[in-house]
Design an enzyme around this catalytic site. Structure first.
Site, short mmCIF file in Angstrom:
data_model
loop_
_atom_site.label_atom_id
_atom_site.label_comp_id
_atom_site.label_asym_id
_atom_site.label_seq_id
_atom_site.Cartn_x
_atom_site.Cartn_y
_atom_site.Cartn_z
N ASP A 1 0.95 -1.13 -0.17
CA ASP A 1 0.23 0.18 0.01
C ASP A 1 0.60 1.10 -0.12
O ASP A 1 2.01 1.01 0.50
CB ASP A 1 -1.05 0.13 1.52
CG ASP A 1 -1.85 -1.34 1.41
OD1 ASP A 1 -1.95 -1.36 0.06
OD2 ASP A 1 -2.11 -1.24 2.56
N1 URA Z 1 -0.79 -6.00 3.38
C1 URA Z 1 -1.25 -4.65 4.27
O1 URA Z 1 -2.85 -4.58 4.23
N2 URA Z 1 -1.02 -3.94 3.35
C2 URA Z 1 0.78 -4.06 3.01
O2 URA Z 1 0.52 -3.13 2.08
C3 URA Z 1 0.86 -5.51 2.90
C4 URA Z 1 -0.10 -6.26 3.03
#
Ligand code: URA
Length: 260
Positions: A108
């Site tokens: 993310d």
């Molecule tokens: N899980 C998440 O919620 N976000 C990420 O970036 C990676 C794994």
């Protein structure tokens, strides 16, 4: 890790993999020698995803002539795509590469930590595919110590998008002035998986960081920096992914840096 599309023209994928020149690759397509996910493709404008699709020439899976495997310590604020039509900073702006490399899966925008980039579709595919059970380890910063019941529920498994996700490990890593750090190890890779698990348990997430993918850790790599995997790291990654030895050692020439 859920896949993100990196669509590109098939002849360009074949030529950047070193299979043939662009012109010769076009001829191979017209000659019906190229397949994508088991289907012959004979249209010149066709696109494919060099990371997610299985691309074969005369039945043989294509692998890059000059494979490159890069680890990036992704900072907060960068999105995991090749480019962004809204002009937001992308991870590709942090890494220099002569080879056309692609991020493996996605972190993310506000997640930090270990992100791999490669031009080797087989490796990328196996890292992302849950059947290879490659562990991914995350550190979750939460403001206060979660109730023991919530931790017990986390360890027993949390339903995310209709699938029960049972972490290999979930424990308190440390306490700091900023809060409590939980360490969670999973091998599934749905989008936002950790945040969804935390949200299902009402455990607030102040920050999220990936610290390990299978045998790979970032020890000593500063946030925003990247480097090529070392030969030993490539070997252990291949072993974990059940891939036979590297055919050449061109990926072992170490370059790295910080492009900010
Ligand atoms: N899980 C998440 O919620 N976000 C990420 O970036 C990676 C794994």
């Amino acid at each position: 890790m859920e896949d993100i599309p990196h669509l590109d023209r098939l002849q360009r994928i074949l030529s950047s993999a070193g299979v043939a020149s662009r012109r010769a690759a076009e001829q191979m397509i017209l000659d019906r020698r190229v397949s994508v996910n088991g289907k012959i493709v004979d249209q010149l404008g066709s696109k494919a995803d060099p990371i997610a699709d299985e691309i074969r020439v005369d039945g043989k899976l294509i692998r890059p002539q000059h494979p490159r495997y890069v680890m990036l310590n992704k900072p907060d604020g960068y999105i995991t795509t090749m480019e962004d039509e809204r002009g937001r900073p992308t991870v590709m702006q942090l890494v220099e590469s002569k080879e056309r490399i692609y991020p493996v899966g996605r972190l993310d925008r506000d997640t930090e930590g270990l992100l791999l980039l490669t031009n080797d579709g087989l490796v990328a595919h196996r890292i992302m595919h849950p059947s290879f059970e490659l562990q991914k380890e995350y550190e979750v910063l939460t403001p206060a110590m979660p109730h023991p019941d919530k931790l017990a529920k986390l360890r027993a498994g949390v339903r995310v998008d209709g699938k029960k996700v049972v972490p290999e490990e979930a424990r308190i890593q440390r306490e700091s002035a900023k809060g409590v750090v939980l360490r969670i190890t999973i091998h599934e890779g749905m989008t936002h998986i950790v945040r969804k698990m935390m949200s299902a348990l009402e455990i607030p997430v102040l920050a999220l960081r990936r610290t390990r993918i299978g045998p790979l850790t970032m020890s000593g790599l500063p946030v925003g920096s990247y480097r090529d995997l070392r030969p030993g790291e490539i070997a252990s990654l291949f072993e974990a992914l059940k891939i036979d030895a590297v055919e050449d050692d061109s990926a072992a020439t170490s370059t790295g840096g910080r492009k900010r």
